[in-house]
Scaffold this motif. Sequence first.
Motif, mmCIF file in Angstrom:
data_model
loop_
_atom_site.group_PDB
_atom_site.id
_atom_site.type_symbol
_atom_site.label_atom_id
_atom_site.label_comp_id
_atom_site.label_asym_id
_atom_site.label_seq_id
_atom_site.Cartn_x
_atom_site.Cartn_y
_atom_site.Cartn_z
ATOM 1 N N VAL B 277 0.816 -1.217 0.000
ATOM 2 C CA VAL B 277 0.000 0.000 0.000
ATOM 3 C C VAL B 277 0.845 1.260 0.000
ATOM 4 C CG1 VAL B 277 -2.343 0.164 0.837
ATOM 5 C CG2 VAL B 277 -0.652 -1.088 2.172
ATOM 6 N N ARG B 278 2.105 1.095 0.408
ATOM 7 C CA ARG B 278 2.932 2.299 0.458
ATOM 8 C C ARG B 278 3.332 2.793 -0.937
ATOM 9 N NH1 ARG B 278 4.587 -0.397 4.760
ATOM 10 N NH2 ARG B 278 6.187 -1.507 3.603
ATOM 11 N N ASP B 279 3.299 1.868 -1.934
ATOM 12 C CA ASP B 279 3.666 2.297 -3.287
ATOM 13 C C ASP B 279 2.474 2.960 -3.967
ATOM 14 O OD1 ASP B 279 5.884 0.745 -2.682
ATOM 15 O OD2 ASP B 279 4.971 -1.029 -3.582
ATOM 16 N N VAL B 280 2.083 4.116 -3.476
ATOM 17 C CA VAL B 280 0.948 4.753 -4.130
ATOM 18 C C VAL B 280 1.369 6.037 -4.808
ATOM 19 C CG1 VAL B 280 -0.868 3.848 -2.649
ATOM 20 C CG2 VAL B 280 0.307 5.949 -2.010
ATOM 21 N N LEU B 281 0.601 6.349 -5.825
ATOM 22 C CA LEU B 281 0.753 7.620 -6.494
ATOM 23 C C LEU B 281 -0.339 8.498 -5.882
ATOM 24 C CD1 LEU B 281 2.538 8.298 -8.974
ATOM 25 C CD2 LEU B 281 0.496 7.925 -10.381
ATOM 26 N N PRO B 282 -0.061 9.781 -5.616
ATOM 27 C CA PRO B 282 -1.170 10.619 -5.148
ATOM 28 C C PRO B 282 -2.255 10.659 -6.227
ATOM 29 C CG PRO B 282 0.949 11.750 -4.961
ATOM 30 C CD PRO B 282 1.197 10.488 -5.707
ATOM 31 N N TRP B 283 -3.521 10.614 -5.816
ATOM 32 C CA TRP B 283 -4.612 10.554 -6.797
ATOM 33 C C TRP B 283 -4.575 11.719 -7.775
ATOM 34 C CZ3 TRP B 283 -7.293 6.569 -8.194
ATOM 35 C CH2 TRP B 283 -7.578 5.527 -7.301
ATOM 36 N N THR B 284 -4.023 12.842 -7.353
ATOM 37 C CA THR B 284 -3.984 13.994 -8.252
ATOM 38 C C THR B 284 -3.056 13.767 -9.444
ATOM 39 O OG1 THR B 284 -2.351 14.871 -6.719
ATOM 40 C CG2 THR B 284 -4.582 15.812 -6.618
ATOM 41 N N GLU B 285 -2.125 12.820 -9.285
ATOM 42 C CA GLU B 285 -1.153 12.625 -10.369
ATOM 43 C C GLU B 285 -1.456 11.417 -11.235
ATOM 44 O OE1 GLU B 285 2.807 12.641 -8.724
ATOM 45 O OE2 GLU B 285 2.241 14.317 -7.427
ATOM 46 N N GLY B 286 -2.583 10.794 -10.979
ATOM 47 C CA GLY B 286 -2.929 9.625 -11.783
ATOM 48 C C GLY B 286 -3.596 8.593 -10.914
ATOM 49 N N CYS B 287 -3.594 7.345 -11.407
ATOM 50 C CA CYS B 287 -4.223 6.288 -10.631
ATOM 51 C C CYS B 287 -3.279 5.836 -9.528
ATOM 52 C CB CYS B 287 -4.560 5.114 -11.542
ATOM 53 S SG CYS B 287 -5.197 3.698 -10.629
ATOM 54 N N ALA B 288 -3.782 5.853 -8.286
ATOM 55 C CA ALA B 288 -2.932 5.505 -7.157
ATOM 56 C C ALA B 288 -2.454 4.062 -7.224
ATOM 57 C CB ALA B 288 -3.685 5.737 -5.846
ATOM 58 N N PHE B 289 -3.190 3.229 -7.929
ATOM 59 C CA PHE B 289 -2.846 1.817 -7.986
ATOM 60 C C PHE B 289 -1.816 1.533 -9.087
ATOM 61 C CE2 PHE B 289 -4.019 -2.707 -9.151
ATOM 62 C CZ PHE B 289 -3.512 -3.275 -7.988
ATOM 63 N N ALA B 290 -1.584 2.507 -9.963
ATOM 64 C CA ALA B 290 -0.727 2.304 -11.136
ATOM 65 C C ALA B 290 0.624 1.655 -10.821
ATOM 66 C CB ALA B 290 -0.538 3.616 -11.884
ATOM 67 N N PRO B 291 1.327 2.099 -9.754
ATOM 68 C CA PRO B 291 2.644 1.507 -9.503
ATOM 69 C C PRO B 291 2.599 0.006 -9.246
ATOM 70 C CG PRO B 291 2.349 3.500 -8.187
ATOM 71 C CD PRO B 291 1.038 3.192 -8.813
ATOM 72 N N ARG B 292 1.422 -0.540 -8.888
ATOM 73 C CA ARG B 292 1.355 -1.965 -8.567
ATOM 74 C C ARG B 292 0.577 -2.740 -9.624
ATOM 75 N NH1 ARG B 292 -1.192 -2.192 -2.718
ATOM 76 N NH2 ARG B 292 -0.471 -4.336 -2.792
ATOM 77 N N CYS B 293 0.145 -2.035 -10.679
ATOM 78 C CA CYS B 293 -0.840 -2.630 -11.576
ATOM 79 C C CYS B 293 -0.183 -3.333 -12.769
ATOM 80 C CB CYS B 293 -1.774 -1.527 -12.074
ATOM 81 S SG CYS B 293 -3.123 -2.134 -13.076
ATOM 82 N N ASP B 294 -0.698 -4.515 -13.098
ATOM 83 C CA ASP B 294 -0.177 -5.257 -14.251
ATOM 84 C C ASP B 294 -0.717 -4.732 -15.570
ATOM 85 O OD1 ASP B 294 1.339 -6.971 -12.723
ATOM 86 O OD2 ASP B 294 -0.353 -8.347 -12.391
ATOM 87 N N ARG B 295 -1.855 -4.046 -15.519
ATOM 88 C CA ARG B 295 -2.493 -3.569 -16.753
ATOM 89 C C ARG B 295 -2.223 -2.088 -16.986
ATOM 90 N NH1 ARG B 295 -6.407 -6.687 -18.960
ATOM 91 N NH2 ARG B 295 -7.478 -4.863 -19.770
ATOM 92 N N ARG B 296 -1.142 -1.605 -16.359
ATOM 93 C CA ARG B 296 -0.864 -0.181 -16.465
ATOM 94 C C ARG B 296 -0.580 0.229 -17.909
ATOM 95 N NH1 ARG B 296 3.549 0.753 -12.882
ATOM 96 N NH2 ARG B 296 4.830 -0.012 -14.585
ATOM 97 N N VAL B 297 -1.163 1.350 -18.309
ATOM 98 C CA VAL B 297 -0.848 1.936 -19.616
ATOM 99 C C VAL B 297 -0.432 3.384 -19.388
ATOM 100 C CG1 VAL B 297 -2.368 0.429 -20.943
ATOM 101 C CG2 VAL B 297 -3.278 2.534 -19.929
ATOM 102 N N ASP B 298 0.020 4.032 -20.427
ATOM 103 C CA ASP B 298 0.513 5.404 -20.256
ATOM 104 C C ASP B 298 -0.545 6.347 -19.694
ATOM 105 O OD1 ASP B 298 2.917 4.641 -21.069
ATOM 106 O OD2 ASP B 298 2.734 5.377 -23.142
ATOM 107 N N ALA B 299 -1.793 6.091 -20.084
ATOM 108 C CA ALA B 299 -2.865 6.997 -19.673
ATOM 109 C C ALA B 299 -3.143 6.954 -18.174
ATOM 110 C CB ALA B 299 -4.144 6.668 -20.447
ATOM 111 N N CYS B 300 -2.587 5.937 -17.498
ATOM 112 C CA CYS B 300 -2.845 5.810 -16.055
ATOM 113 C C CYS B 300 -2.211 6.945 -15.273
ATOM 114 C CB CYS B 300 -2.294 4.488 -15.527
ATOM 115 S SG CYS B 300 -3.182 3.070 -16.154
ATOM 116 N N VAL B 301 -1.104 7.469 -15.796
ATOM 117 C CA VAL B 301 -0.402 8.515 -15.076
ATOM 118 C C VAL B 301 -0.674 9.845 -15.766
ATOM 119 C CG1 VAL B 301 1.831 9.203 -14.132
ATOM 120 C CG2 VAL B 301 1.344 6.798 -14.559
ATOM 121 N N GLY B 302 -0.780 10.884 -14.980
ATOM 122 C CA GLY B 302 -1.006 12.211 -15.549
ATOM 123 C C GLY B 302 -2.240 12.844 -14.970
ATOM 124 N N ALA B 303 -3.398 12.227 -15.200
ATOM 125 C CA ALA B 303 -4.633 12.782 -14.658
ATOM 126 C C ALA B 303 -5.344 11.730 -13.821
ATOM 127 C CB ALA B 303 -5.539 13.243 -15.795
#
Lengths: 321, 332
Positions: B277-303
């Motif tokens: 749970v500590r590997d989170v992205l702040p929600w303002t910068e994208g999906c908080a789950f992105a750092p742990r996600c297997d289905r991450r795509v570029d669009a996950c980060v940014g908004a």
Amino acid sequence: MTLAPGKKKEKLDRLAELSAVRDDEQGVSLWREAMRRLRRNPSAIVGAAILVLFVLVAVVGPFFVPYDPVDQSGIREGVIKPGSIPGSSAEHWLGYDHQGRDEFSRLIVGARQTLIVGIVSTLIGLTIGVLIGGVAGAAAGLGGRWGRLVDSVLMRIVDMLLSLPSLLLAVSVAALLGPSLVTVMIAVGVVSVPIFARLLRGSMIAQANRDYVLAASSLGVRKSKIAISHIVPNSLAPVIVQATLTLATAIIEVAALSFLGLGNPDSTQPEWGLMLADAQIYLDVRPGLAIYPAVGIIVTALGFTLLGEAMREALDPKLRR
Amino acid sequence: MALLDVQDLSVTFSRRGQRTVRAVDGVSFSVDAGEVVGLVGESGCGKSVTSLALMGLLPRQRGVQVGGSARFDGTDLLKLDLRSMRDVRGRDVAMIFQDPLSSLNPVVPIGLQVTEVLVRHRDMSGEAARKEAAELLDRVGIPDPRRRLKEYPHQLSGGMRQRALIAMAVACRPRLLIADEPTTALDVTIQAQILELLKELVRDSGTALIMITHDLGVVAGMCDTINVLYAGRVVETARRKELFAGRRHPYTVGLLRSIPRLDAGRGEKLTPIRGSVRDVLPWTEGCAFAPRCDRRVDACVGAPPEMTPTHTGHEFRCVNPFPLTQPEEARV
Ligand SMILES: Nc1ncnc2c1ncn2[C@@H]1O[C@H](COP(=O)(O)OP(=O)(O)OP(=O)(O)O)[C@@H](O)[C@H]1O
Ligand SMILES: [Mg+2]
């Protein structure tokens, strides 16, 4: 007694924390368990035995003393001469004092005075201290911003009292109110006020953060109710221990005040501290006159201390098994 | 209208000299009358803080900030003053905590603790309160309630303590019950009994229940609607059947894969979610789950990802969700 004020405060806060009931401890069994541990502790047994003896002597003894403790029979009968005070004999077990009164009878009756003054002054300190500490603890633990203000005002007053050496404080109060028996009780009581106040406050604040307080709040129970029927009963253990220990210091302080001439102005009434003070000029003639009351004071204080320390140990969650 | 409508609830803790923590970061969900709603998520995702915020039980200090709204029957619980909130607590909304032993006062008999609520909210006293308390204990399945009333918490078993706490919570027939991991501190057989009791109480009295847990198994057995929480936000919400039939969010899938199942084939391994749970992205910068996600795509980060609604009411917060038709991958 000689700790620096900062140290004293720290010690009290730690004590409050230590003796506060912990999560995995249970109320009634806490006391029952403590009793069991007390019974197995030799110093508790010794302390309790001393105290039982002392209380018995103080309460029943005065009815059975062989002589009137204020009767100067030694002078009337002319057995007291300057430079010679008769010692033990078959009639007068501990001899006469410097005014020709029976030393043994005075010692026994003096025990009652010591016990009464010790208990009353401790009760005075306990009552005021518990009131202040209870209000401060409830205010700090539950009262929000206003509560914290009330708490800090009360605690600054208490800290001021705490920062004065206890004997100096007692002497000042006694000097301020003029010598009388009541003064002694108040003076000695005032000294223990900050101790009880800090102790209760500390353990109440610790209790206020416990889950059962949150659970009671979640049911809408009012703060005053939570403080009185939940927090206080859980915070009393260290205060009760302290009361036992305070009795020891109270007895010593009462004696000290009498010794300094700030005690009961009716100097014919026997009191251990006064007897000790009177005896000092006759040390080379009859050292016994100083030794008997001194031993009385020391042994009694020791009894309270032994029992108090044993109770503290028995109630200390960290020392459990 | 929903019984409880939580919109954009946020709680931040800021202490001098410490990083501010956004423990709850825009949680929205609603509870209908009589409905059982699950809040599910890993340890630290803000479940307890959410429930405490709803009850107004967070410490009232400068460093604790609560935002958003929680309309209970039309009134915003978050805006209520302390006095009115205390009237609501225990009477309209009640809570059951995780650890029954520490939630009971060790030096006060059970009976006094149960009657306290009756005295406070139902104007009962003396024998009437004691009688009602005994009936309550009986209702939650404590045998010989008269005797139990006189006993102290340590004389009861763990399960019975939790039953006693449940009795206190339902004493005033609240319309909403919040249970924060009510079975975590109990052993497995007792867990099932307690859950059964809660189910029964909810069914019989029509009380709505918010069931907070990290265990999807618990949720599967009793919730009508499930909200999956991640890092202080709801990432997926659906009716129970829909969620178990077609979960979309990778975190929900991960949660399901990491619980043991009786019908799992031999040799099938549990797959824990990568990282912590500590590997989170702040929600303002994208999906908080992105750092742990297997289905991450570029669009996950940014908004920050928005909730994607579907026509069934199933919503998920993911830009690359599992497709609805179930591929092998999404099966558990
Ligand atoms: N009083 C507080 N001060 C500062 N931070 C807090 C406080 N209470 C909770 N937090 C933080 O808020 C976050 C969410 O905590 P919370 O207790 O809601 O988690 P949870 O989902 O209930 O976890 P668990 O399953 O372990 O009970 C955590 O990171 C925690 O450190
Ligand atoms: Mg929690």
